[in-house]
Design an enzyme around this catalytic site. Structure first.
Site, PDB file in Angstrom:
ATOM      1  N   ASP A  42       0.822  -1.196   0.000  1.00 21.49           N
ATOM      2  CA  ASP A  42       0.000   0.000   0.000  1.00 21.49           C
ATOM      3  C   ASP A  42       0.868   1.263   0.000  1.00 21.49           C
ATOM      4  OD1 ASP A  42      -2.215   1.553   0.155  1.00 21.49           O
ATOM      5  OD2 ASP A  42      -2.928   0.820   2.071  1.00 21.49           O
ATOM      6  N   CYS A  51     -18.788 -15.231  -5.360  1.00 22.19           N
ATOM      7  CA  CYS A  51     -19.826 -14.465  -4.648  1.00 22.19           C
ATOM      8  C   CYS A  51     -21.225 -15.009  -4.956  1.00 22.19           C
ATOM      9  CB  CYS A  51     -19.787 -12.993  -5.055  1.00 22.19           C
ATOM     10  SG  CYS A  51     -18.369 -12.095  -4.381  1.00 22.19           S
ATOM     11  N   CYS A  92     -25.133 -13.863  -3.683  1.00 20.21           N
ATOM     12  CA  CYS A  92     -25.072 -13.159  -2.385  1.00 20.21           C
ATOM     13  C   CYS A  92     -24.762 -11.680  -2.591  1.00 20.21           C
ATOM     14  CB  CYS A  92     -23.978 -13.790  -1.522  1.00 20.21           C
ATOM     15  SG  CYS A  92     -23.694 -12.889   0.024  1.00 20.21           S
ATOM     16  N   CYS A 104     -24.187  -1.919   3.805  1.00 23.61           N
ATOM     17  CA  CYS A 104     -23.430  -0.646   3.794  1.00 23.61           C
ATOM     18  C   CYS A 104     -24.301   0.523   4.300  1.00 23.61           C
ATOM     19  CB  CYS A 104     -22.913  -0.337   2.390  1.00 23.61           C
ATOM     20  SG  CYS A 104     -22.048   1.251   2.351  1.00 23.61           S
TER      21      CYS A 104
HETATM   22  C1  B12 Z   1      -7.603   3.568  -2.257  1.00 25.03           C
HETATM   23  C2  B12 Z   1      -7.816   2.507  -1.223  1.00 25.03           C
HETATM   24  C3  B12 Z   1      -8.938   2.631  -0.395  1.00 25.03           C
HETATM   25  C4  B12 Z   1     -10.039   3.642  -0.637  1.00 25.03           C
HETATM   26  C5  B12 Z   1     -10.894   3.154  -1.852  1.00 25.03           C
HETATM   27  C6  B12 Z   1     -11.310   1.679  -1.689  1.00 25.03           C
HETATM   28  C7  B12 Z   1     -11.450   0.904  -2.982  1.00 25.03           C
HETATM   29  N1  B12 Z   1     -12.315  -0.079  -2.974  1.00 25.03           N
HETATM   30  O1  B12 Z   1     -10.777   1.192  -3.926  1.00 25.03           O
HETATM   31  C8  B12 Z   1     -10.788   3.662   0.725  1.00 25.03           C
HETATM   32  C9  B12 Z   1     -10.212   4.745   1.602  1.00 25.03           C
HETATM   33  C10 B12 Z   1     -12.308   3.853   0.645  1.00 25.03           C
HETATM   34  C11 B12 Z   1     -10.386   2.301   1.278  1.00 25.03           C
HETATM   35  C12 B12 Z   1     -11.121   1.628   2.229  1.00 25.03           C
HETATM   36  C13 B12 Z   1     -10.778   0.387   2.725  1.00 25.03           C
HETATM   37  N2  B12 Z   1      -9.616  -0.276   2.529  1.00 25.03           N
HETATM   38 CO1  B12 Z   1      -8.305   0.281   1.218  1.00 25.03          CO
HETATM   39  N3  B12 Z   1      -7.003   0.584  -0.124  1.00 25.03           N
HETATM   40  C14 B12 Z   1      -6.914   1.439  -1.090  1.00 25.03           C
HETATM   41  C15 B12 Z   1      -5.677   1.150  -1.967  1.00 25.03           C
HETATM   42  C16 B12 Z   1      -4.566   2.127  -1.559  1.00 25.03           C
HETATM   43  C17 B12 Z   1      -5.898   1.231  -3.476  1.00 25.03           C
HETATM   44  C18 B12 Z   1      -7.156   0.493  -3.962  1.00 25.03           C
HETATM   45  C19 B12 Z   1      -7.497   0.869  -5.380  1.00 25.03           C
HETATM   46  O2  B12 Z   1      -6.704   0.671  -6.288  1.00 25.03           O
HETATM   47  N4  B12 Z   1      -8.675   1.454  -5.604  1.00 25.03           N
HETATM   48  C20 B12 Z   1      -9.098   1.890  -6.878  1.00 25.03           C
HETATM   49  C21 B12 Z   1     -10.328   1.155  -7.337  1.00 25.03           C
HETATM   50  C22 B12 Z   1     -10.585   1.345  -8.838  1.00 25.03           C
HETATM   51  O3  B12 Z   1     -10.090  -0.192  -7.115  1.00 25.03           O
HETATM   52  P1  B12 Z   1     -11.237  -1.243  -6.761  1.00 25.03           P
HETATM   53  O4  B12 Z   1     -12.336  -0.733  -5.918  1.00 25.03           O
HETATM   54  O5  B12 Z   1     -10.519  -2.401  -6.304  1.00 25.03           O
HETATM   55  O6  B12 Z   1     -11.876  -1.340  -8.205  1.00 25.03           O
HETATM   56  C23 B12 Z   1     -12.155  -2.541  -8.795  1.00 25.03           C
HETATM   57  C24 B12 Z   1     -13.633  -2.801  -8.913  1.00 25.03           C
HETATM   58  O7  B12 Z   1     -14.300  -1.562  -8.939  1.00 25.03           O
HETATM   59  C25 B12 Z   1     -13.682  -3.586 -10.181  1.00 25.03           C
HETATM   60  N5  B12 Z   1     -14.719  -3.198 -11.140  1.00 25.03           N
HETATM   61  C26 B12 Z   1     -15.037  -2.001 -11.610  1.00 25.03           C
HETATM   62  N6  B12 Z   1     -16.011  -2.111 -12.498  1.00 25.03           N
HETATM   63  C27 B12 Z   1     -16.320  -3.413 -12.575  1.00 25.03           C
HETATM   64  C28 B12 Z   1     -17.245  -4.071 -13.340  1.00 25.03           C
HETATM   65  C29 B12 Z   1     -17.326  -5.465 -13.238  1.00 25.03           C
HETATM   66  C30 B12 Z   1     -18.320  -6.151 -14.043  1.00 25.03           C
HETATM   67  C31 B12 Z   1     -16.459  -6.172 -12.353  1.00 25.03           C
HETATM   68  C32 B12 Z   1     -16.538  -7.641 -12.214  1.00 25.03           C
HETATM   69  C33 B12 Z   1     -15.528  -5.476 -11.592  1.00 25.03           C
HETATM   70  C34 B12 Z   1     -15.482  -4.106 -11.730  1.00 25.03           C
HETATM   71  O8  B12 Z   1     -12.432  -3.421 -10.886  1.00 25.03           O
HETATM   72  C35 B12 Z   1     -11.637  -2.481 -10.223  1.00 25.03           C
HETATM   73  C36 B12 Z   1     -10.189  -2.857 -10.334  1.00 25.03           C
HETATM   74  O9  B12 Z   1      -9.940  -4.117  -9.761  1.00 25.03           O
HETATM   75  C37 B12 Z   1      -5.331  -0.334  -1.561  1.00 25.03           C
HETATM   76  C38 B12 Z   1      -3.854  -0.696  -1.565  1.00 25.03           C
HETATM   77  C39 B12 Z   1      -3.364  -0.920  -2.990  1.00 25.03           C
HETATM   78  N7  B12 Z   1      -2.285  -0.278  -3.358  1.00 25.03           N
HETATM   79  O10 B12 Z   1      -3.962  -1.671  -3.727  1.00 25.03           O
HETATM   80  C40 B12 Z   1      -5.955  -0.438  -0.136  1.00 25.03           C
HETATM   81  C41 B12 Z   1      -6.658  -1.761   0.214  1.00 25.03           C
HETATM   82  C42 B12 Z   1      -7.561  -2.121  -0.922  1.00 25.03           C
HETATM   83  N8  B12 Z   1      -7.495  -1.393   1.364  1.00 25.03           N
HETATM   84  C43 B12 Z   1      -7.613  -2.324   2.227  1.00 25.03           C
HETATM   85  C44 B12 Z   1      -8.480  -2.266   3.351  1.00 25.03           C
HETATM   86  C45 B12 Z   1      -8.266  -3.298   4.440  1.00 25.03           C
HETATM   87  C46 B12 Z   1      -9.512  -1.313   3.392  1.00 25.03           C
HETATM   88  C47 B12 Z   1     -10.681  -1.259   4.396  1.00 25.03           C
HETATM   89  C48 B12 Z   1     -11.266  -2.622   4.753  1.00 25.03           C
HETATM   90  C49 B12 Z   1     -10.216  -0.519   5.673  1.00 25.03           C
HETATM   91  C50 B12 Z   1     -11.308  -0.291   6.711  1.00 25.03           C
HETATM   92  N9  B12 Z   1     -11.645  -1.274   7.528  1.00 25.03           N
HETATM   93  O11 B12 Z   1     -11.838   0.802   6.807  1.00 25.03           O
HETATM   94  C51 B12 Z   1     -11.713  -0.381   3.616  1.00 25.03           C
HETATM   95  C52 B12 Z   1     -12.661  -1.235   2.751  1.00 25.03           C
HETATM   96  C53 B12 Z   1     -13.672  -0.432   1.971  1.00 25.03           C
HETATM   97  C54 B12 Z   1     -14.114  -1.138   0.691  1.00 25.03           C
HETATM   98  N10 B12 Z   1     -15.317  -1.676   0.660  1.00 25.03           N
HETATM   99  O12 B12 Z   1     -13.322  -1.198  -0.257  1.00 25.03           O
HETATM  100  C55 B12 Z   1      -6.783  -3.544   1.845  1.00 25.03           C
HETATM  101  C56 B12 Z   1      -7.744  -4.635   1.326  1.00 25.03           C
HETATM  102  C57 B12 Z   1      -7.250  -6.035   1.550  1.00 25.03           C
HETATM  103  C58 B12 Z   1      -8.147  -7.010   0.856  1.00 25.03           C
HETATM  104  N11 B12 Z   1      -8.290  -8.195   1.444  1.00 25.03           N
HETATM  105  O13 B12 Z   1      -8.705  -6.739  -0.181  1.00 25.03           O
HETATM  106  C59 B12 Z   1      -5.804  -2.969   0.757  1.00 25.03           C
HETATM  107  C60 B12 Z   1      -5.437  -3.924  -0.373  1.00 25.03           C
HETATM  108  C61 B12 Z   1      -4.536  -2.520   1.515  1.00 25.03           C
HETATM  109  C62 B12 Z   1      -3.620  -3.686   1.862  1.00 25.03           C
HETATM  110  N12 B12 Z   1      -2.374  -3.623   1.436  1.00 25.03           N
HETATM  111  O14 B12 Z   1      -3.978  -4.645   2.491  1.00 25.03           O
HETATM  112  N13 B12 Z   1      -9.258   1.826   0.690  1.00 25.03           N
HETATM  113  S1  SF4 Z   2     -19.096   2.442   4.381  1.00 23.41           S
HETATM  114 FE1  SF4 Z   2     -18.468   0.524   5.406  1.00 23.41          FE
HETATM  115  S2  SF4 Z   2     -19.857  -1.020   4.523  1.00 23.41           S
HETATM  116 FE2  SF4 Z   2     -19.925   0.788   3.146  1.00 23.41          FE
HETATM  117  S3  SF4 Z   2     -18.324   0.366   1.581  1.00 23.41           S
HETATM  118 FE3  SF4 Z   2     -17.344   1.587   3.196  1.00 23.41          FE
HETATM  119  S4  SF4 Z   2     -16.411   0.013   4.524  1.00 23.41           S
HETATM  120 FE4  SF4 Z   2     -17.939  -1.066   3.285  1.00 23.41          FE
END
Ligand code: B12
Ligand code: SF4
Length: 382
Positions: A143, A197, A200, A207
């Site tokens: 990260d 998934c 589910c 959320c």
């Molecule tokens: C930015 C970031 C955040 C942001 C944005 C989250 C997000 N989902 O992107 C915020 C601050 C909200 C956040 C929150 C959290 N995060 Co964070 N975060 C990151 C970070 C730095 C980058 C993630 C990223 O690239 N986001 C950009 C978007 C585009 O990525 P994405 O959501 O994965 O997008 C995918 C989907 O949208 C999908 N998609 C889009 N369109 C479509 C359409 C179809 C049909 C399909 C199938 C898929 C699809 O494809 C995209 C690319 O894979 C990573 C570390 C890293 N360098 O990877 C940690 C990371 C993802 N975070 C982590 C954690 C633990 C969390 C939290 C749980 C923390 C908490 N308890 O509060 C929450 C979870 C919230 C959630 N539901 O995601 C962990 C997750 C571990 C894991 N097992 O996955 C990571 C990997 C850090 C780590 N090194 O462990 N995070």
């Molecule tokens: S608000 Fe809580 S339940 Fe909703 S996407 Fe963020 S981490 Fe997940």
């Protein structure tokens, strides 16, 4: 080739070493395997879903393909550390005068813990490869750089990106931290994991802020994790009530996943919850000055947001507590030096005291308040 040790033996020994260093799973993938995820990433940025996280949008060519970050990378080693909680993370949400800190932030900062291990494993790889096969170079990430850790972990076989967008593991459910080692040596690849998934959608339904416009898509601007950690300004009014007592991150979508029935408690003591961070009282947190804040959150990721943003979050939780006794904390913080804290104190007080009492405080405060954002907060609260 310097010895009989072949590339597969190197891989097996690498997995053993990873386990010995405290990693719970390992998989290997190639840099060119996340093209579709890269496309989705670009769509996410174009839609503005990243909010104020400008660092996420910067230099997308580095993120969407590991070769954009390092042209020489041949293999990507993905590693997971299980941080499965020892209690139901949703139980604290019912204790409204206490603070909910997300599971990942109740122990030491995972960046520090995992980075040390990644460096140790990378050093081991460099030494073993050059001794037995050929020299190689490495770079480690947790990260800390433009790396798409979740899609790479999926193509390395550690799990799949669930509808909540996090990686879900058959073995550890939602509770895996991820780390990566990029290397110039060609290692044998694992098979990508597929989506399990099914129909589910428990994570989407639970959320509190409806942050998922569609399955697999998160609007970070609505996510409580973003709002309480990344967002630097006041918490937008529309989300304050839904935040409840969550003062740092959110675990709801992770905890709702049925695959957690296979989860196990994490084995790393440094990542385990500290007793004082499991359910701290909101009144105690509201009294932290900068030094006390730093002392309580030594080595914790919470320290990153600083005392003022932290108090902003605590005040939102106080406003949601329903406990009139906590109005005193809000009243005291109306005089805080930080406009961010004063603004959140106004909202909290408005939730807890009768209207005539609130209006009297407002008239007195408005006569001296100079900061525009705080004056706006008073105006909006009437
Ligand atoms: C930015 C970031 C955040 C942001 C944005 C989250 C997000 N989902 O992107 C915020 C601050 C909200 C956040 C929150 C959290 N995060 Co964070 N975060 C990151 C970070 C730095 C980058 C993630 C990223 O690239 N986001 C950009 C978007 C585009 O990525 P994405 O959501 O994965 O997008 C995918 C989907 O949208 C999908 N998609 C889009 N369109 C479509 C359409 C179809 C049909 C399909 C199938 C898929 C699809 O494809 C995209 C690319 O894979 C990573 C570390 C890293 N360098 O990877 C940690 C990371 C993802 N975070 C982590 C954690 C633990 C969390 C939290 C749980 C923390 C908490 N308890 O509060 C929450 C979870 C919230 C959630 N539901 O995601 C962990 C997750 C571990 C894991 N097992 O996955 C990571 C990997 C850090 C780590 N090194 O462990 N995070
Ligand atoms: S608000 Fe809580 S339940 Fe909703 S996407 Fe963020 S981490 Fe997940």
């Amino acid at each position: 080739m310097k010895s009989n040790f072949d590339i597969d033996e190197l891989r097996t020994a690498l997995a053993q070493e990873a386990r010995a260093l405290g990693f719970d799973c390992i998989g290997i993938t190639a840099p060119g395997t996340i093209e579709r995820a890269g496309q989705h990433f670009l769509e996410f940025i174009a839609s503005g879903g990243h909010g104020d996280m400008d660092w996420l949008a910067a230099q997308p060519e580095r993120r969407i393909d590991p070769r954009g970050l390092w042209a020489d990378v041949r293999s990507v080693i993905m590693l997971g550390v299980n941080y499965g909680p020892d209690q139901d993370p949703l139980a604290i949400l019912k204790q409204r005068t206490r603070a909910a800190i997300s599971v990942y932030a109740q122990g030491d900062d995972y960046h520090d813990v995992i980075k040390k291990r990644l460096k140790a494993l990378a050093r081991w790889l460099v030494a073993a490869a050059s001794r037995e096969l050929e020299p190689c170079e490495v770079k480690v990430f947790v990260d800390t750089a433009a790396v798409m850790e979740k899609p790479l972990a999926q193509t390395a076989g550690l799990g799949w990106q669930g509808k909540h967008t996090n990686l879900v593991s058959r073995e550890f459910g939602s509770w895996l931290f991820l780390g990566a080692i990029y290397t110039t040596i060609d290692l044998s690849r694992d098979t990508a994991e597929t989506d399990h998934c099914g129909s589910c959608q428990a994570c989407l339904d639970i959320c509190p802020t409806s942050a998922f416009p569609a399955p697999y898509k998160l609007d970070a601007r609505r996510c409580i994790s973003y709002l309480t950690i990344e967002n630097k300004g006041p918490i937008p009014r529309d989300f304050r009530k839904a935040i409840g007592n969550r003062i740092y991150g959110c675990d709801d979508c992770l905890a709702a996943c049925p695959w957690n029935k296979f989860a196990q408690e994490g084995r790393e003591a440094k990542l385990a919850a500290r007793d004082e961070l499991r359910a701290p009282g909101l009144a105690d947190l509201a009294r932290l000055d900068d030094a006390a804040f730093r002392a309580l959150f030594t080595k914790s990721p919470v320290k990153r947001i600083g005392r003022d943003r932290f108090l902003r979050n605590v005040l939102i939780a106080i406003g949601n507590s329903g406990d009139v006794a906590l109005a005193e904390e809000a009243r005291r913080l109306l005089d805080d030096a930080s406009p961010l804290v004063r603004g959140a104190a106004i909202w909290a007080l408005g939730q807890l005291v009768p209207r005539d009492e609130f209006v009297a405080v407002k008239i007195a405060a408005m006569s001296t308040e100079q900061d525009n954002s705080v004056r706006e907060e008073w105006q909006a609260a009437s």
